[in-house]
Design a protein around this motif. Structure first.
Motif, PDB file in Angstrom:
ATOM      1  N   LEU A 168       0.771  -1.212  -0.123  1.00  0.00           N
ATOM      2  CA  LEU A 168      -0.016   0.065  -0.005  1.00  0.00           C
ATOM      3  C   LEU A 168       0.740   1.162   0.086  1.00  0.00           C
ATOM      4  O   LEU A 168       1.995   1.371   0.642  1.00  0.00           O
ATOM      5  N   GLN A 169       0.317   2.362  -0.732  1.00  0.00           N
ATOM      6  CA  GLN A 169       1.086   3.570  -0.752  1.00  0.00           C
ATOM      7  C   GLN A 169       0.771   4.135   0.707  1.00  0.00           C
ATOM      8  O   GLN A 169      -0.184   4.059   1.320  1.00  0.00           O
ATOM      9  N   GLY A 170       2.133   4.765   0.941  1.00  0.00           N
ATOM     10  CA  GLY A 170       2.453   5.349   2.540  1.00  0.00           C
ATOM     11  C   GLY A 170       3.469   4.483   3.142  1.00  0.00           C
ATOM     12  O   GLY A 170       3.663   4.664   4.222  1.00  0.00           O
ATOM     13  N   SER A 171       3.576   3.106   2.727  1.00  0.00           N
ATOM     14  CA  SER A 171       4.727   2.491   3.169  1.00  0.00           C
ATOM     15  C   SER A 171       6.010   3.075   2.975  1.00  0.00           C
ATOM     16  O   SER A 171       6.259   4.017   2.012  1.00  0.00           O
ATOM     17  N   THR A 172       7.021   2.883   3.754  1.00  0.00           N
ATOM     18  CA  THR A 172       8.419   3.557   3.591  1.00  0.00           C
ATOM     19  C   THR A 172       8.865   3.049   2.269  1.00  0.00           C
ATOM     20  O   THR A 172       8.521   1.890   1.572  1.00  0.00           O
ATOM     21  N   SER A 173       9.921   3.641   1.620  1.00  0.00           N
ATOM     22  CA  SER A 173      10.632   3.559   0.413  1.00  0.00           C
ATOM     23  C   SER A 173      11.102   2.010   0.070  1.00  0.00           C
ATOM     24  O   SER A 173      11.355   1.737  -0.885  1.00  0.00           O
ATOM     25  N   PHE A 174      11.695   1.488   1.410  1.00  0.00           N
ATOM     26  CA  PHE A 174      12.347   0.374   1.013  1.00  0.00           C
ATOM     27  C   PHE A 174      11.345  -0.764   0.350  1.00  0.00           C
ATOM     28  O   PHE A 174      11.651  -1.645  -0.229  1.00  0.00           O
ATOM     29  N   PHE A 175       9.990  -0.547   0.724  1.00  0.00           N
ATOM     30  CA  PHE A 175       9.128  -1.703   0.239  1.00  0.00           C
ATOM     31  C   PHE A 175       8.799  -1.239  -1.045  1.00  0.00           C
ATOM     32  O   PHE A 175       7.837  -2.319  -1.707  1.00  0.00           O
ATOM     33  N   GLN A 176       9.194  -0.295  -1.921  1.00  0.00           N
ATOM     34  CA  GLN A 176       8.884  -0.068  -3.185  1.00  0.00           C
ATOM     35  C   GLN A 176      10.118  -0.738  -4.270  1.00  0.00           C
ATOM     36  O   GLN A 176      10.101  -0.803  -5.322  1.00  0.00           O
ATOM     37  N   VAL A 177      11.291  -1.327  -3.357  1.00  0.00           N
ATOM     38  CA  VAL A 177      12.273  -1.770  -4.285  1.00  0.00           C
ATOM     39  C   VAL A 177      12.232  -3.463  -4.206  1.00  0.00           C
ATOM     40  O   VAL A 177      11.678  -4.217  -3.152  1.00  0.00           O
ATOM     41  N   ARG A 178      12.929  -4.067  -4.984  1.00  0.00           N
ATOM     42  CA  ARG A 178      12.759  -5.435  -4.980  1.00  0.00           C
ATOM     43  C   ARG A 178      13.580  -6.075  -3.924  1.00  0.00           C
ATOM     44  O   ARG A 178      12.817  -7.260  -3.718  1.00  0.00           O
ATOM     45  N   GLU A 179      14.479  -5.520  -3.248  1.00  0.00           N
ATOM     46  CA  GLU A 179      15.089  -6.345  -2.197  1.00  0.00           C
ATOM     47  C   GLU A 179      13.947  -6.645  -0.877  1.00  0.00           C
ATOM     48  O   GLU A 179      14.107  -7.544  -0.154  1.00  0.00           O
TER      49      GLU A 179
END
Length: 627
Positions: A361-372
């Motif tokens: 969900l949008q609003g999560s910190t940026s780390f959760f937008q990357v493949r790692e």
């Protein structure tokens, strides 16, 4: 026979002794008084020097205490065994011996006693014939010195006890005026240092103590080999550990409150094999008082933390139950969790299609937008889906990896609504054991109270989407498109609009049926969605006609997108169809050039005219109508 009552030596000695006892000035010190006593005897008897030996009850020896005058202390031992003194019984009590005893090294010994109890002795340098003092006077000197030693010892003990209990009263007041655990622990150590400056102390604490002070604090480890410390902690009673090999005695006093034991005070007495009995009571009282104060401080801190936790839950619930958008809700929760728990990364994972798919969900910190992040999300999802329990990991490692880097502290809490797993919150930090168990419980409560708000927010936005979304194509409705174009022409600098019509659509319906016709429309709609941005608007215009609006997109980029759509529809649809596309464009710059305001109606008419030309000139093409 000498009349001792009139003997000037005795009179002067008593006078000196009387003057020495001064308890009012606050300057009463045992060793200082003893030295003054010896100085008076040295002066009155006119001897070269004097040594004092004082009885040590524990070791049954006379122990060297203090020299006065010119006397060679190297000639005499540090301790004298009582059994080696002539005319003494097995019990160590003198048998009416008050005269000077000659000892080796050209010296004489005068025994000091009180009520037939040996207290010590005085050693004078010289021989018996050098002293012109009668036996009666010696008897009085012995008795008076013994009585005086006993008296100042009693006074010293009383005054010392008074001082200690004054300190205990003072520190008790400080204990109960402070609700800070570090302050209480600091007062314990400071008091012990004042009362017993030669002792060593440690505080063995049973709970986590994140203090940044220099206090001698150690963890009370349950698997420790220190059996005495654990016995004190478990039984709540004082334990002793005497060591002849180390030449010390250790006391372990439990820091005990009404609800339990909070640690152990370790006190090390050097140069003794038995802990001084007269010190045990004071240390025990100090430890009990400190235990109660620690309990009060801890309960106070717990109550403050509970109030703070309730305020956080209340404030969060209030904010979440307001009309926040889902993205705003998630962002607010992410910020709250980051600040309250010191988290580095906070993610909210939505489970779709019975848990088969996930959506960050949008609003999560940026780390959760990357493949790692995917391997963390997948592993936690599998564990939560299987166990349906929250996860609290202090030193996490992936099962198939020896990698030292990564997130070690992880809390994962399921978002469950009416028995259905909607998703989970994932909170992480790279430092091992960063989160406390209290933080974990608070996070569970926070997510539990927030899940309903999450669900309501998602349902509200889903309802809004249904209102503005075409049921068949899942593109936006025409009314929503109109609203967005009006808004863009007021706020943006430019935009491109296109009308799309499926060529020969009636023939598709006649050949394959109306259901196949609907499927063709859906295929074209899906291609539109895949080839535009999230900020662009694809809509169903009506029937087989579709529309696309590209806010802040120039004409050249719009033409490229339109051509790409024409090509992809012709190649990928089944049954195969083609589309015709009419494109129009507006910009505030062009309006300024002609000094005439462009309108949505004019924008639509230009695109409609371009579409008509495309249909009339062969179809399967894109045409632009600039004005």
């Amino acid at each position: 026979m000498v009349n001792t009552q009139e003997d000037p030596i005795i009179i002067k000695l008593k006078s000196h002794f009387y003057d020495l006892i001064d308890t009012e000035s606050g300057l009463f010190h045992y060793d200082h008084i003893v030295n003054k006593m010896l100085t008076a005897i040295h002066s009155l008897l006119e001897v070269p020097g004097i040594l004092l030996y004082k009885r040590n009850e524990q070791e049954q020896v006379l122990q060297f205490k203090a020299p006065i005058g010119n006397i060679d202390v190297e000639m005499f031992p540090k301790k004298i065994d009582i059994r080696s003194i002539p005319d003494f019984s097995r019990s160590g009590a003198p048998m009416n011996r008050t005269s000077l005893i000659e000892i080796e090294g050209n010296a004489l010994m005068l025994l000091l006693e009180k009520k037939n109890q040996l207290l010590g002795c005085l050693i004078f340098e010289g021989k018996d014939q050098d002293f012109h003092i009668s036996e009666d006077v010696l008897q009085v000197i012995s008795n008076e010195c013994g009585h005086f030693l006993a008296k100042i010892q009693e006074l010293s003990t009383v005054l010392s006890e008074e001082k200690r209990y004054q300190q205990l009263f003072r520190v008790t007041e400080k204990f109960h005026s402070s609700m800070n655990m570090d302050s209480v622990l600091g007062e314990i150590i400071q008091t012990l240092q004042e009362v017993y400056p030669t002792f060593t102390y440690y505080l063995l604490l049973s709970h986590d103590n994140n203090n940044n002070t220099d206090l001698p604090i150690k963890d009370l480890e349950y698997d420790s080999e220190n059996i005495s410390a654990m016995q004190a902690y478990v039984t709540g009673t004082i334990q002793f550990e005497d060591s002849q090999s180390y030449g010390r005695s250790v006391l372990y006093a439990p820091l005990m409150g009404k609800q339990g034991v909070y640690g152990v005070l370790q006190v090390i007495a050097p140069n003794t094999v038995n802990f001084p009995k007269n010190e045990v009571e004071f240390i025990s009282l100090l430890a009990n008082t400190a235990g109660s104060a620690l309990e009060n401080a801890q309960l106070y801190q717990q109550s403050k933390r509970l109030i703070s936790d309730l305020q956080l839950i209340n404030e969060t619930s209030h904010r979440l139950n307001s009309d926040l958008r889902l993205t705003e809700t998630m962002k607010y929760m992410s910020e709250q969790i980051s600040s309250s728990f010191g988290a580095e990364e906070v993610g909210f994972i939505l489970l779709l299609n019975d848990g088969e798919d996930i959506n960050v969900l949008q609003g999560s910190t940026s780390f959760f937008q990357v493949r790692e992040s995917e391997r963390y999300i997948q592993l936690m999802k599998d564990k939560i889906a299987k166990e349906r329990e929250p996860l609290f990991l202090g030193d996490f490692h992936f099962p198939d990896s020896t990698e030292e880097k990564g997130f070690k502290s992880i809390m994962a809490v399921p978002m469950d609504q009416s028995g259905e797993l909607k998703g989970f919150a994932l909170v992480m930090h790279q430092q091992p054991y960063h989160f406390s168990f209290e933080s974990f419980k608070l996070l569970q409560s926070l997510i539990h109270h927030s899940t309903l708000a999450f669900t309501n927010s998602m349902l509200r936005e889903e309802l809004e989407r249904m209102v503005v979304t075409d049921h068949l194509t899942k593109l936006f409705s025409r009314s929503y498109l109109d609203k967005k174009i009006y808004s863009s022409m007021n706020e943006d600098q430019e935009g491109t609009f296109m009308l799309i019509d499926i060529d020969n659509f009636k023939k598709v319906n006649d050949t394959y049926g109306h259901q196949a016709g609907d499927e063709v429309i859906v295929q074209v709609a899906n291609l539109i969605r895949k080839n535009i941005r999230g900020s662009d608007i694809g809509a169903r215009w009506g029937g087989e006609e579709l529309a696309v609006y590209l806010p802040n997109v120039g004409l050249e980029a719009g033409i490229a997108i339109a051509n790409r759509l024409v090509q992809k529809v012709g190649k990928t649809t089944n049954p195969q169809v083609t589309i015709s596309c009419g494109v129009s464009y507006w910009s505030k710059a062009s309006i300024a050039d002609v000094q005439e305001e462009d309108t949505y109606s004019a924008l639509f008419k230009r695109a409609d005219k371009a579409l008509y030309i495309a249909k009339e000139t062969g179809k399967n093409k894109m045409v632009v109508q600039k004005n």
